[in-house]
Scaffold this active site. Structure first.
Site, short mmCIF file in Angstrom:
data_model
loop_
_atom_site.label_atom_id
_atom_site.label_comp_id
_atom_site.label_asym_id
_atom_site.label_seq_id
_atom_site.Cartn_x
_atom_site.Cartn_y
_atom_site.Cartn_z
N GLU A 88 1.37 5.47 3.83
CA GLU A 88 2.60 4.93 3.24
C GLU A 88 3.33 6.04 2.51
OE1 GLU A 88 2.72 1.35 0.97
OE2 GLU A 88 1.49 0.22 2.38
N HIS A 91 9.47 2.26 -0.01
CA HIS A 91 8.16 2.66 0.51
C HIS A 91 8.05 2.14 1.93
CE1 HIS A 91 6.87 -1.38 -0.83
NE2 HIS A 91 5.81 -1.24 -0.05
N HIS A 104 5.69 0.66 5.34
CA HIS A 104 4.55 -0.09 5.87
C HIS A 104 4.34 0.38 7.31
CE1 HIS A 104 5.25 -3.81 3.01
NE2 HIS A 104 4.73 -2.77 2.38
N ASP A 139 3.18 -5.83 -3.34
CA ASP A 139 4.49 -5.30 -3.71
C ASP A 139 5.16 -6.20 -4.74
OD1 ASP A 139 4.20 -3.29 -1.85
OD2 ASP A 139 5.27 -4.38 -0.28
ZN LIG Z 1 4.40 -2.57 0.46
#
Ligand SMILES: [Zn+2]
Length: 120
Positions: free
Chosen positions: A12, A66, A68, A79
């Site tokens: 990530e 961010h 995935h 999250d």
């Molecule tokens: Zn996430």
């Protein structure tokens, strides 16, 4: 942002978006301290430096992004639980080889999708 996200995969990637009036003026890449394909923890030192930079340039933190790499295209339960700022949460997700991006406003344990305008 996309180049960084793609380069970090399968881990990530994460970072901050600074700007004014809901308009992003600067993308700040932050190291994912977790170095994990399923989790991100912003390197606290880099995050602090980024906050200083944003403040010293008269900008505001308006988003956190961010990725995935193998995960869902929505905000995960983690999250939502860890969302600590009143900013737009940008999530890059990968479907086979193609990346897509969605934005969410997270408040009161709920993620609401918001429309992103992707310009130049
Ligand atoms: Zn996430």
């Amino acid at each position: 942002m996309l180049a960084h996200v793609a380069q970090q995969a399968p881990l990530e990637a994460c970072g901050l978006l600074a700007g004014r009036n809901d308009r992003v003026e600067k993308v700040i890449l932050v190291r994912n301290q977790a170095q994990s394909p399923a989790r991100f923890v912003m390197d606290p030192y880099e995050q602090l430096q980024a906050f200083d930079w944003i403040e010293s340039h008269g900008l505001e933190l308006i988003g956190i992004f961010h990725s995935h790499p193998t995960g869902p295209d929505t905000a995960s339960a983690t999250d939502i639980a860890e969302a600590a700022y009143q900013v737009v949460y940008i999530i890059w997700s990968r479907n086979q080889h193609d990346w897509q991006v969605r934005g969410f406003w997270i408040e009161d344990d709920n993620a609401t999708e918001i429309a992103l305008e992707i310009g130049e």
